[in-house]
Design an enzyme around this catalytic site. Structure first.
Site, PDB file in Angstrom:
ATOM      1  N   GLU A 101       0.823  -1.214   0.000  1.00 42.55           N
ATOM      2  CA  GLU A 101       0.000   0.000   0.000  1.00 42.55           C
ATOM      3  C   GLU A 101       0.852   1.257   0.000  1.00 42.55           C
ATOM      4  OE1 GLU A 101      -3.180  -1.931   3.123  1.00 42.55           O
ATOM      5  OE2 GLU A 101      -2.364   0.045   3.503  1.00 42.55           O
ATOM      6  N   CYS A 114       2.906   8.257   1.909  1.00 41.28           N
ATOM      7  CA  CYS A 114       3.333   7.260   2.882  1.00 41.28           C
ATOM      8  C   CYS A 114       3.641   5.979   2.117  1.00 41.28           C
ATOM      9  CB  CYS A 114       2.205   7.039   3.892  1.00 41.28           C
ATOM     10  SG  CYS A 114       2.559   5.753   5.087  1.00 41.28           S
ATOM     11  N   CYS A 121       5.267  -7.705   7.612  1.00 42.15           N
ATOM     12  CA  CYS A 121       6.207  -7.237   8.636  1.00 42.15           C
ATOM     13  C   CYS A 121       6.373  -8.336   9.673  1.00 42.15           C
ATOM     14  CB  CYS A 121       5.640  -5.977   9.295  1.00 42.15           C
ATOM     15  SG  CYS A 121       6.741  -5.252  10.534  1.00 42.15           S
ATOM     16  N   CYS A 125       3.952  -6.040  16.266  1.00 37.20           N
ATOM     17  CA  CYS A 125       3.223  -5.085  17.122  1.00 37.20           C
ATOM     18  C   CYS A 125       1.742  -5.496  17.153  1.00 37.20           C
ATOM     19  CB  CYS A 125       3.369  -3.661  16.596  1.00 37.20           C
ATOM     20  SG  CYS A 125       5.078  -3.105  16.553  1.00 37.20           S
ATOM     21  N   CYS A 128      -1.162  -3.655  15.097  1.00 38.25           N
ATOM     22  CA  CYS A 128      -0.896  -3.294  13.700  1.00 38.25           C
ATOM     23  C   CYS A 128      -1.355  -4.368  12.727  1.00 38.25           C
ATOM     24  CB  CYS A 128       0.605  -3.044  13.548  1.00 38.25           C
ATOM     25  SG  CYS A 128       1.075  -2.584  11.881  1.00 38.25           S
ATOM     26  N   GLY A 168       5.627  -2.570   6.841  1.00 40.70           N
ATOM     27  CA  GLY A 168       7.017  -3.005   7.006  1.00 40.70           C
ATOM     28  C   GLY A 168       7.803  -2.191   8.001  1.00 40.70           C
ATOM     29  N   GLU A 169       8.952  -2.739   8.382  1.00 39.61           N
ATOM     30  CA  GLU A 169       9.863  -2.049   9.295  1.00 39.61           C
ATOM     31  C   GLU A 169      11.097  -1.638   8.478  1.00 39.61           C
ATOM     32  OE1 GLU A 169      10.255  -0.721  12.362  1.00 39.61           O
ATOM     33  OE2 GLU A 169      12.291  -0.374  11.637  1.00 39.61           O
ATOM     34  N   SER A 200      10.057   5.982  10.015  1.00 35.41           N
ATOM     35  CA  SER A 200       9.513   5.530  11.292  1.00 35.41           C
ATOM     36  C   SER A 200       9.989   4.113  11.614  1.00 35.41           C
ATOM     37  CB  SER A 200       7.981   5.560  11.206  1.00 35.41           C
ATOM     38  OG  SER A 200       7.406   5.133  12.407  1.00 35.41           O
ATOM     39  N   SER A 223       8.414   4.724  17.130  1.00 29.67           N
ATOM     40  CA  SER A 223       7.121   4.230  17.604  1.00 29.67           C
ATOM     41  C   SER A 223       7.304   3.762  19.039  1.00 29.67           C
ATOM     42  CB  SER A 223       6.644   3.073  16.714  1.00 29.67           C
ATOM     43  OG  SER A 223       6.503   3.546  15.403  1.00 29.67           O
ATOM     44  N   LEU A 224       6.944   4.612  19.971  1.00 26.23           N
ATOM     45  CA  LEU A 224       7.199   4.320  21.385  1.00 26.23           C
ATOM     46  C   LEU A 224       5.993   3.596  22.007  1.00 26.23           C
ATOM     47  CD1 LEU A 224       9.310   4.706  23.608  1.00 26.23           C
ATOM     48  CD2 LEU A 224       8.275   6.921  24.130  1.00 26.23           C
ATOM     49  N   HIS A 225       4.838   4.223  21.962  1.00 30.17           N
ATOM     50  CA  HIS A 225       3.553   3.613  22.344  1.00 30.17           C
ATOM     51  C   HIS A 225       3.417   3.140  23.783  1.00 30.17           C
ATOM     52  CE1 HIS A 225       2.819   4.021  18.152  1.00 30.17           C
ATOM     53  NE2 HIS A 225       3.366   2.909  17.763  1.00 30.17           N
ATOM     54  N   CYS A 342      -2.179   1.477   8.573  1.00 28.74           N
ATOM     55  CA  CYS A 342      -1.197   0.561   8.002  1.00 28.74           C
ATOM     56  C   CYS A 342      -1.705  -0.828   7.670  1.00 28.74           C
ATOM     57  CB  CYS A 342      -0.120   0.312   9.047  1.00 28.74           C
ATOM     58  SG  CYS A 342       1.197   1.400   8.926  1.00 28.74           S
TER      59      CYS A 342
HETATM   60  N1  SAH Z   1       7.479  -0.332  11.306  1.00 25.08           N
HETATM   61  C1  SAH Z   1       7.551   1.069  11.418  1.00 25.08           C
HETATM   62  C2  SAH Z   1       6.729   1.833  10.408  1.00 25.08           C
HETATM   63  C3  SAH Z   1       5.357   1.329  10.045  1.00 25.08           C
HETATM   64  S1  SAH Z   1       4.003   1.625  11.098  1.00 25.08           S
HETATM   65  C4  SAH Z   1       7.186   1.511  12.829  1.00 25.08           C
HETATM   66  O1  SAH Z   1       6.831   0.655  13.634  1.00 25.08           O
HETATM   67  O2  SAH Z   1       7.338   2.674  13.143  1.00 25.08           O
HETATM   68  C5  SAH Z   1       3.747   3.366  11.158  1.00 25.08           C
HETATM   69  C6  SAH Z   1       3.176   3.848  12.471  1.00 25.08           C
HETATM   70  O3  SAH Z   1       1.799   3.478  12.630  1.00 25.08           O
HETATM   71  C7  SAH Z   1       3.899   3.277  13.662  1.00 25.08           C
HETATM   72  O4  SAH Z   1       4.045   4.272  14.649  1.00 25.08           O
HETATM   73  C8  SAH Z   1       2.949   2.211  14.130  1.00 25.08           C
HETATM   74  O5  SAH Z   1       3.192   1.824  15.455  1.00 25.08           O
HETATM   75  C9  SAH Z   1       1.610   2.872  13.902  1.00 25.08           C
HETATM   76  N2  SAH Z   1       0.453   1.975  13.825  1.00 25.08           N
HETATM   77  C10 SAH Z   1       0.364   0.747  13.297  1.00 25.08           C
HETATM   78  N3  SAH Z   1      -0.880   0.255  13.419  1.00 25.08           N
HETATM   79  C11 SAH Z   1      -1.607   1.203  14.031  1.00 25.08           C
HETATM   80  C12 SAH Z   1      -2.972   1.299  14.453  1.00 25.08           C
HETATM   81  N4  SAH Z   1      -3.821   0.310  14.257  1.00 25.08           N
HETATM   82  N5  SAH Z   1      -3.347   2.442  15.052  1.00 25.08           N
HETATM   83  C13 SAH Z   1      -2.498   3.458  15.252  1.00 25.08           C
HETATM   84  N6  SAH Z   1      -1.213   3.432  14.885  1.00 25.08           N
HETATM   85  C14 SAH Z   1      -0.764   2.309  14.292  1.00 25.08           C
END
Ligand code: SAH
Length: 356
Positions: A101, A114, A121, A125, A128, A168-169, A200, A223-225, A342
């Protein structure tokens, strides 16, 4: 040295080559050096998808190129447009039938794209959609460029800035991503400055350290979360390899080396990481850094069961950070009506049996 690992069905991935490698290819074909410059411009400035369109290249040479090389140009498989027209999501099909995508967002200040860096991936996470089927393969540099070039070819629009936040990462496909970054800023190509690019990562610490050495001028998004290891372990398996302390040490070193302020992504997940206490913890954790925090109300994905809290709760979380002196904003949402989170369109497509 030409990248011999980027050969598919005996054909060389010509769009992933740097100008000096093209020169070598051309020399091996017994052609003069200036042809390499012409070729690079056809591929990266005029962005043709067929050797036959290269009108100033002799027919015999075009034939030879066709036999030994391929041009990566992803095909449109599906398109979704948000009701307000601000977001277009493209599902693109690669040479081997895999799908990825790319999402174009039209802002007042320009068009931002984007892009994906892998098919699927493997980082796992929990919230995701991209990670649900695991990683299928890495994208080639040409396939990342192909997404950018497809926007002008398919949508007739210019890309002003890029975010590497699709499927992807990126740091799990390090060499290809670094080469993509080199090609996209090339003056004879798209000439897109790294200052207009955000990358990211979920926090692959050794690669962040390696990137710091390169002193790239892009924006690094982390991506800290979560603000503690217990919570982060539960939602991001990568934390078990590189925990929050290691990650933040690496981020501080990155800032010291590059002078580029880090941007932290924090998806607000109801009942998991979005309480006022957690906001205060986050403030403490990042308090001594010059950074920005991007709060993203989590996008619900059917398979994950995670939900977002209310707008009010998100605002309260944001205010705690702002009051504590941290620059934080709640991300403006784009295209939630078109599965813009994503990997969601790819999932949907697969579920409908259109992807193998
Ligand atoms: N792998 C990389 C880049 C791809 S994801 C990363 O982890 O940063 C891009 C961003 O979207 C990341 O911050 C990821 O954690 C976030 N993301 C993925 N799925 C999501 C969701 N369902 N809701 C909100 N953010 C999400």
């Amino acid at each position: 040295m030409i990248f011999t690992d980027r050969v598919i069905d005996q054909k060389l991935d010509i769009m992933s080559l740097l100008p000096e490698e093209l020169e070598q290819l051309i020399a091996d074909m017994g052609q003069p050096k200036f042809r390499a410059k012409q070729l690079f411009e056809w591929l990266h400035q005029k962005r043709v998808v067929d050797f036959d369109e290269m009108s100033n290249i002799p027919a015999a040479m075009r034939q030879k190129l066709k036999e030994s090389c391929f041009i990566a140009a992803p095909k449109e498989s599906r398109r979704q447009q948000s009701a307000d027209g601000s977001t277009v999501k493209l599902l693109l099909e690669l040479y081997d039938g895999n799908k990825i995508e790319s999402v174009l967002m039209r802002h007042d200040y320009g068009n931002s794209l984007c892009i994906s860096s892998q098919v699927g991936c493997r980082m796992g996470c929990r919230f995701c959609a991209s990670t649900i089927g695991g990683k299928v393969r890495d994208l080639l540099p040409s396939e990342m460029l192909g997404q950018v070039y497809a926007v002008s070819r398919l949508l007739g629009l210019k890309v002003d800035s890029l975010v590497m936040m699709g499927i992807g990462e990126p740091l799990d496909n390090f060499d290809n991503v670094m080469r993509f970054l080199e090609l996209i800023k090339h003056p004879q190509g798209l000439n897109l400055s790294h200052r207009h690019i955000s990358l990211s990562t979920c926090g692959v610490v050794p690669r962040i350290d390696e990137m710091a050495e390169k002193k790239l001028q892009l924006t690094l998004s982390i991506s800290l979360h979560a603000c503690d290891n217990e919570t982060r372990d539960k939602i991001m398996p990568v934390n078990k390899s590189y925990d929050i302390n290691r990650l933040l040490d690496s981020c501080k070193a990155y800032f010291a080396k590059t002078g580029r302020r880090i941007s932290y992504e924090y998806s607000l997940i109801s009942g998991v990481n979005d309480s006022p206490e957690q906001a205060k913890k986050l403030l403490k954790l990042l308090g001594d850094q010059s950074c920005h925090v991007n709060l993203i109300p989590v996008n619900p994905v059917e398979e994950t069961g995670f939900k977002r809290g209310s707008r009010k709760e998100a605002e309260r979380f944001c205010k705690i950070l702002n009051d504590g002196g941290i620059s934080a904003t709640i991300r403006r949402e784009f295209g939630t009506d078109i599965d813009a989170a994503c990997g969601q369109l790819r999932r949907k497509d697969a579920k409908e049996g259109k992807t193998t």
